[in-house]
Design an enzyme around this catalytic site. Structure first.
Site, PDB file in Angstrom:
ATOM      1  CB  THR A  89       5.053 -13.120  -4.329  1.00 21.62           C
ATOM      2  OG1 THR A  89       3.769 -13.410  -4.910  1.00 21.62           O
ATOM      3  CG2 THR A  89       6.135 -13.334  -5.385  1.00 21.62           C
ATOM      4  CB  CYS A  90       2.293 -11.326  -0.373  1.00 22.98           C
ATOM      5  SG  CYS A  90       2.189 -10.027  -1.616  1.00 22.98           S
TER       6      CYS A  90
ATOM      7  NE  ARG B 251       1.924 -14.454  -9.254  1.00 25.42           N
ATOM      8  CZ  ARG B 251       0.904 -14.653 -10.104  1.00 25.42           C
ATOM      9  NH1 ARG B 251       0.703 -15.850 -10.622  1.00 25.42           N
ATOM     10  NH2 ARG B 251       0.107 -13.672 -10.433  1.00 25.42           N
TER      11      ARG B 251
ATOM     12  CD  GLU C 281      -1.675  -1.428   3.635  1.00 22.79           C
ATOM     13  OE1 GLU C 281      -1.443  -2.072   2.600  1.00 22.79           O
ATOM     14  OE2 GLU C 281      -2.568  -1.751   4.462  1.00 22.79           O
TER      15      GLU C 281
END
Length: 436
Positions: free
Chosen positions: A50-51, A53, A190
């Site tokens: 994932t982003c 891990r 964002e």
């Protein structure tokens, strides 16, 4: 105990510059799994990427340096650099770690639920690549079960801890069914993107996005639906909005009290819910004095978020207690598997002995030996041969004074010694001592 190993890096141990180098793309994950299995020496392997891990889950007899070297070579990363930022968990620690990851206790946002879906996807991809077997499958399934229990029995995921999510949850407190409402989002950064996503998940359909640059507003409406307008169009569309959430970089307010009063008049005083996430503020503070407006600032949300963070930490403590309980039960199941292997081998040995003696008995019957004589001999021979190995070991234990082994054998074989047997055993033990 079965061999479990987890090696990885995450947001706490490695900078994003390293994490992005060792991330696995979804389309390349199957090939990576197939290459990892033989090259790491892992009997079973799965990869979570994932982003925040990248982790390798391995089962079998695994050399951690070999796994780490494969990861470094696969991504062309310096081995020592990777080693400096890597954590490694084995056996019970590896089991505990996967459970904590599944529950969101190891995430950047404590208790976030997305990681469970990502972990399930990692398991599904490893199954499709045929790189997981019974050991990792049991661990994944137990981790999913533990995460479900934690979600059910604690408040770990029920309290918002982000500004965007908190804003949408407050909106739901004012309007129970967001599908019947219109939301006006001011800004296109964002935070507003996250707000739009949360509102959509809550069922909101009618969306207006106002931004200084119309192109960026249209990009968001292309993703979430709705209409894009310029900030200069706010006076014309404000009266349509039940929900107004603003987050721009403007140095001065973009929404004043007069504009809101005119919108309320056009709405026939229907309630408006507003959240000003911007710093400096986008909505004039005086708007909060209007009787038909619920206005919240980022400070109001932070108070909610800080309280929820503390409650999540309390829930995390309870979750860790549940994890430890499941960990003990799971490791007990794994130890039972060790007994299963021994029992299977014991049964196979006895079945081989039985079949050998049965063939001899059938041959004797074929030669005309009376059946009762054959059966008596078969029973006698089987009894003696099955008792031979345990008898030898028990005598050795008695001779060595290993009374705890004798007591355990008594429990293992479910033997209740009667007095004559006890005396006979005592006499035999005395005889053994006399021979020594």
């Amino acid at each position: 105990m079965m061999g479990y190993l987890t090696i990885g890096v995450n947001h706490k141990t490695a900078p994003v510059s390293l994490r992005e180098k060792i991330a696995f793309s979804p389309e390349g994950l199957t090939e990576a799994l197939k290459r990892a299995q033989p090259l790491t020496g892992s009997r079973e392997v799965a990869i979570l990427s994932t982003c925040n891990r990248t982790e390798l889950y391995c089962a079998g007899t695994v050399d951690q340096s070999r796994v780490l070297r494969w990861l470094a070579n696969y991504h062309s990363v310096d081995y020592q650099q990777l080693l400096d930022h890597t954590y490694c968990y084995q056996e019970q620690d590896a089991i505990r770690h996967m459970m904590r990851v599944a529950c969101g206790l190891d995430s950047l946002v404590l208790g976030e639920p997305q990681i469970l879906g990502q972990l399930k996807s990692a398991y599904a991809q490893a199954r499709a690549a045929d790189t997981v077997g019974p050991l990792l499958s049991k661990l994944f399934q137990q981790s999913f079960s533990t995460a479900k229990q934690v979600r059910t029995d604690t408040a770990i995921g029920k309290l918002p801890v982000s500004v965007a999510y908190s804003a949408t949850q407050l909106a739901r407190q004012i309007f129970s069914d967001l599908s019947e409402n219109t939301a006006l989002l001011i800004g296109a950064g964002e935070t507003i993107q996250l707000v739009a996503r949360h509102l959509q998940r809550q069922g909101l359909i009618d969306l207006i996005i106002a931004n200084r640059t119309l192109v960026r507003a249209k990009q968001l409406t292309a993703e979430f639906g709705g209409r894009a307008v310029r900030l200069s169009d706010l006076p014309e569309v404000l009266h349509e909005a039940d929900i107004v959430i603003s987050s721009t970089a403007s140095p001065i307010p973009v929404l004043g009290k007069g504009c809101v009063e005119r919108a309320l008049k056009a709405r026939k005083r229907r309630v408006m819910f507003m959240v000003d996430i911007a710093v400096p503020r986008d909505i004039e503070p005086e708007v909060g004095s209007l009787s038909d407006v619920f206005l919240y600032t980022v400070d109001d949300l932070e108070d909610v978020i800080n309280e929820n963070r503390q409650q999540r930490k309390d829930a995390a403590d309870l979750a860790d207690t549940l994890i430890e309980s499941d960990l003990l039960a799971f490791t007990a199941q794994l130890r039972e598997l060790d007994a299963v292997h021994v029992l299977r081998a014991y049964r196979e040995n006895n079945e081989a002995l039985r079949n050998h003696e049965l063939r001899r008995s059938l041959q004797e019957l074929a030669r005309g030996v009376p059946p009762e004589k054959v059966l008596a001999k078969l029973a006698h021979t089987l009894t003696n041969k099955m008792m031979h190995a345990p008898s030898v070991q028990l005598k050795k234990a008695a001779a060595a004074g290993q009374h705890e082994r004798l007591a355990w054998a008594k429990e293992l074989l479910a033997i209740e010694l009667h007095e004559p047997v006890k005396k006979s055993a005592a006499l035999e033990l005395d005889a053994v001592h006399d021979r020594l």
